[in-house]
Design a protein around this motif. Structure first.
Motif, PDB file in Angstrom:
ATOM      1  N   ARG A 172     -10.164 -17.776  20.254  1.00 39.47           N
ATOM      2  CA  ARG A 172      -8.703 -17.594  20.528  1.00 39.47           C
ATOM      3  C   ARG A 172      -7.855 -17.045  21.856  1.00 39.47           C
ATOM      4  O   ARG A 172      -6.892 -17.697  22.719  1.00 39.47           O
ATOM      5  CB  ARG A 172      -7.385 -17.845  19.156  1.00 39.47           C
ATOM      6  CG  ARG A 172      -7.357 -16.469  19.048  1.00 39.47           C
ATOM      7  CD  ARG A 172      -6.508 -15.765  18.086  1.00 39.47           C
ATOM      8  NE  ARG A 172      -6.817 -14.658  17.476  1.00 39.47           N
ATOM      9  CZ  ARG A 172      -6.493 -14.386  16.602  1.00 39.47           C
ATOM     10  NH1 ARG A 172      -7.203 -14.168  15.558  1.00 39.47           N
ATOM     11  NH2 ARG A 172      -6.355 -12.449  17.037  1.00 39.47           N
ATOM     12  N   GLU A 173      -8.270 -16.296  22.344  1.00 37.71           N
ATOM     13  CA  GLU A 173      -7.309 -15.237  23.695  1.00 37.71           C
ATOM     14  C   GLU A 173      -7.719 -16.384  24.796  1.00 37.71           C
ATOM     15  O   GLU A 173      -6.918 -15.967  25.558  1.00 37.71           O
ATOM     16  CB  GLU A 173      -8.189 -13.488  23.460  1.00 37.71           C
ATOM     17  CG  GLU A 173      -7.659 -12.867  22.086  1.00 37.71           C
ATOM     18  CD  GLU A 173      -6.272 -12.966  22.203  1.00 37.71           C
ATOM     19  OE1 GLU A 173      -5.500 -12.353  22.900  1.00 37.71           O
ATOM     20  OE2 GLU A 173      -5.811 -12.636  20.746  1.00 37.71           O
ATOM     21  N   GLU A 174      -9.055 -16.505  24.905  1.00 38.43           N
ATOM     22  CA  GLU A 174      -8.700 -17.272  26.201  1.00 38.43           C
ATOM     23  C   GLU A 174      -8.747 -18.558  26.400  1.00 38.43           C
ATOM     24  O   GLU A 174      -7.829 -19.617  27.138  1.00 38.43           O
ATOM     25  CB  GLU A 174      -9.953 -17.369  25.996  1.00 38.43           C
ATOM     26  CG  GLU A 174     -11.348 -18.356  27.717  1.00 38.43           C
ATOM     27  CD  GLU A 174     -12.806 -18.258  27.727  1.00 38.43           C
ATOM     28  OE1 GLU A 174     -13.015 -19.118  28.399  1.00 38.43           O
ATOM     29  OE2 GLU A 174     -12.949 -17.056  27.479  1.00 38.43           O
ATOM     30  N   LEU A 175      -9.185 -19.264  24.868  1.00 37.63           N
ATOM     31  CA  LEU A 175      -8.229 -20.879  25.036  1.00 37.63           C
ATOM     32  C   LEU A 175      -7.143 -20.984  24.830  1.00 37.63           C
ATOM     33  O   LEU A 175      -6.736 -22.082  25.280  1.00 37.63           O
ATOM     34  CB  LEU A 175      -8.959 -21.480  23.920  1.00 37.63           C
ATOM     35  CG  LEU A 175     -10.586 -21.586  23.885  1.00 37.63           C
ATOM     36  CD1 LEU A 175     -11.373 -22.148  22.489  1.00 37.63           C
ATOM     37  CD2 LEU A 175     -11.039 -22.946  25.174  1.00 37.63           C
ATOM     38  N   PHE A 176      -6.223 -20.209  24.652  1.00 36.45           N
ATOM     39  CA  PHE A 176      -4.551 -20.309  23.725  1.00 36.45           C
ATOM     40  C   PHE A 176      -4.118 -19.338  23.941  1.00 36.45           C
ATOM     41  O   PHE A 176      -2.492 -19.556  23.125  1.00 36.45           O
ATOM     42  CB  PHE A 176      -4.693 -20.365  22.057  1.00 36.45           C
ATOM     43  CG  PHE A 176      -6.069 -21.515  21.685  1.00 36.45           C
ATOM     44  CD1 PHE A 176      -6.078 -22.883  21.843  1.00 36.45           C
ATOM     45  CD2 PHE A 176      -7.051 -20.859  21.283  1.00 36.45           C
ATOM     46  CE1 PHE A 176      -6.625 -23.760  21.480  1.00 36.45           C
ATOM     47  CE2 PHE A 176      -8.380 -21.948  20.165  1.00 36.45           C
ATOM     48  CZ  PHE A 176      -7.922 -23.007  20.826  1.00 36.45           C
ATOM     49  N   LYS A 177      -4.279 -18.846  25.376  1.00 40.63           N
ATOM     50  CA  LYS A 177      -3.297 -17.733  25.896  1.00 40.63           C
ATOM     51  C   LYS A 177      -1.980 -18.650  26.598  1.00 40.63           C
ATOM     52  O   LYS A 177      -1.028 -18.542  26.081  1.00 40.63           O
ATOM     53  CB  LYS A 177      -4.086 -17.295  26.725  1.00 40.63           C
ATOM     54  CG  LYS A 177      -4.019 -17.985  28.054  1.00 40.63           C
ATOM     55  CD  LYS A 177      -4.848 -17.087  29.088  1.00 40.63           C
ATOM     56  CE  LYS A 177      -5.473 -17.523  29.815  1.00 40.63           C
ATOM     57  NZ  LYS A 177      -6.483 -16.707  31.037  1.00 40.63           N
ATOM     58  N   ASP A 178      -2.079 -20.035  26.649  1.00 38.61           N
ATOM     59  CA  ASP A 178      -1.194 -20.628  27.591  1.00 38.61           C
ATOM     60  C   ASP A 178      -0.718 -21.502  26.559  1.00 38.61           C
ATOM     61  O   ASP A 178       0.331 -22.202  26.547  1.00 38.61           O
ATOM     62  CB  ASP A 178      -1.329 -21.055  28.467  1.00 38.61           C
ATOM     63  CG  ASP A 178      -1.870 -19.731  30.097  1.00 38.61           C
ATOM     64  OD1 ASP A 178      -0.615 -19.282  29.526  1.00 38.61           O
ATOM     65  OD2 ASP A 178      -2.175 -21.139  30.796  1.00 38.61           O
ATOM     66  N   SER A 223     -16.586 -29.759  11.784  1.00 40.16           N
ATOM     67  CA  SER A 223     -15.047 -29.424  11.788  1.00 40.16           C
ATOM     68  C   SER A 223     -14.898 -27.900  11.410  1.00 40.16           C
ATOM     69  O   SER A 223     -14.133 -26.820  12.114  1.00 40.16           O
ATOM     70  CB  SER A 223     -14.262 -29.735  10.438  1.00 40.16           C
ATOM     71  OG  SER A 223     -13.496 -31.017  10.665  1.00 40.16           O
ATOM     72  N   ALA A 224     -15.394 -27.218  10.508  1.00 37.41           N
ATOM     73  CA  ALA A 224     -16.247 -25.587  10.387  1.00 37.41           C
ATOM     74  C   ALA A 224     -16.481 -25.429  11.498  1.00 37.41           C
ATOM     75  O   ALA A 224     -15.945 -23.943  11.769  1.00 37.41           O
ATOM     76  CB  ALA A 224     -16.766 -25.275   9.248  1.00 37.41           C
ATOM     77  N   LEU A 225     -17.528 -25.888  12.559  1.00 40.26           N
ATOM     78  CA  LEU A 225     -17.978 -24.942  13.921  1.00 40.26           C
ATOM     79  C   LEU A 225     -16.593 -25.090  14.850  1.00 40.26           C
ATOM     80  O   LEU A 225     -16.649 -24.156  15.524  1.00 40.26           O
ATOM     81  CB  LEU A 225     -19.293 -25.410  14.450  1.00 40.26           C
ATOM     82  CG  LEU A 225     -20.611 -25.757  13.543  1.00 40.26           C
ATOM     83  CD1 LEU A 225     -21.906 -26.199  13.995  1.00 40.26           C
ATOM     84  CD2 LEU A 225     -20.744 -24.280  13.786  1.00 40.26           C
ATOM     85  N   LEU A 226     -16.080 -26.180  14.970  1.00 30.85           N
ATOM     86  CA  LEU A 226     -14.594 -26.096  15.625  1.00 30.85           C
ATOM     87  C   LEU A 226     -14.084 -24.596  15.281  1.00 30.85           C
ATOM     88  O   LEU A 226     -12.903 -24.264  16.400  1.00 30.85           O
ATOM     89  CB  LEU A 226     -14.223 -27.218  15.866  1.00 30.85           C
ATOM     90  CG  LEU A 226     -15.167 -28.387  16.296  1.00 30.85           C
ATOM     91  CD1 LEU A 226     -13.719 -29.396  16.296  1.00 30.85           C
ATOM     92  CD2 LEU A 226     -14.737 -28.142  17.880  1.00 30.85           C
ATOM     93  N   GLY A 227     -13.236 -24.569  14.708  1.00 31.12           N
ATOM     94  CA  GLY A 227     -12.342 -24.008  13.423  1.00 31.12           C
ATOM     95  C   GLY A 227     -13.069 -21.608  14.545  1.00 31.12           C
ATOM     96  O   GLY A 227     -12.750 -21.569  14.141  1.00 31.12           O
ATOM     97  N   ALA A 228     -14.452 -22.856  14.252  1.00 32.68           N
ATOM     98  CA  ALA A 228     -15.050 -20.414  14.236  1.00 32.68           C
ATOM     99  C   ALA A 228     -15.277 -20.670  15.451  1.00 32.68           C
ATOM    100  O   ALA A 228     -14.437 -19.616  16.213  1.00 32.68           O
ATOM    101  CB  ALA A 228     -16.389 -20.540  13.418  1.00 32.68           C
TER     102      ALA A 228
END
Length: 101
Positions: free
Chosen positions: A75-81, A64-69
Motif C-alpha cells: 500500500r505505501e508504494e502503490l497508493f502514495k499518490d 480477489s483475496a490475493l489482490l486485497g493482500a
C-alpha cells in the motif's frame, strides 16, 4: 386503412356475465399452470448454472483475496499518490471498503 375491431360477442344477462367470469377463472387457472411449469424449469436451469459456475465463483473470490493482500502489503508504494491503480484489465484500489472492477 380502417381499423379492424373483432366481434367477440356481448354480455346481455347475468347468466352471460357468470359464464364469462367462469371462463376467465378457467383461463387464469391454465395460465397459472403454464407459469408454474415455466418457473419450475427456470429454477432447474438456475440451479444447474449455479453448480456449473461454482468453481469460477470460487476462483474469483480467491483472486480477489490475493489482490486485497497484495494491495495491503504494498500500500505505501502503490497508493502514495492515488487510491486506485489502473491496469490493462481493470483497476483495483486501497480503501476502507474494498471493491474490484
Amino acid at each position: 386503412m380502417a381499423r379492424y375491431k373483432p366481434n367477440i360477442g356481448k354480455i346481455k344477462t347475468l347468466e352471460d356475465a357468470n359464464l364469462a367470469l367462469k371462463e376467465i377463472g378457467l383461463l387464469e387457472h391454465e395460465l397459472e399452470a403454464i407459469d408454474g411449469e415455466a418457473n419450475k424449469k427456470i429454477a432447474e436451469i438456475k440451479a444447474d448454472c449455479a453448480k456449473q459456475g461454482e468453481g469460477l465463483r470460487k476462483r474469483i473470490t480467491d483472486l480477489s483475496a490475493l489482490l486485497g493482500a497484495f494491495a495491503e502489503y504494498n500500500r505505501e508504494e502503490l497508493f502514495k499518490d492515488r487510491k486506485s491503480q489502473k491496469l490493462s484489465f481493470g483497476e483495483f484500489g486501497y480503501r476502507k471498503s474494498t471493491a474490484i472492477s
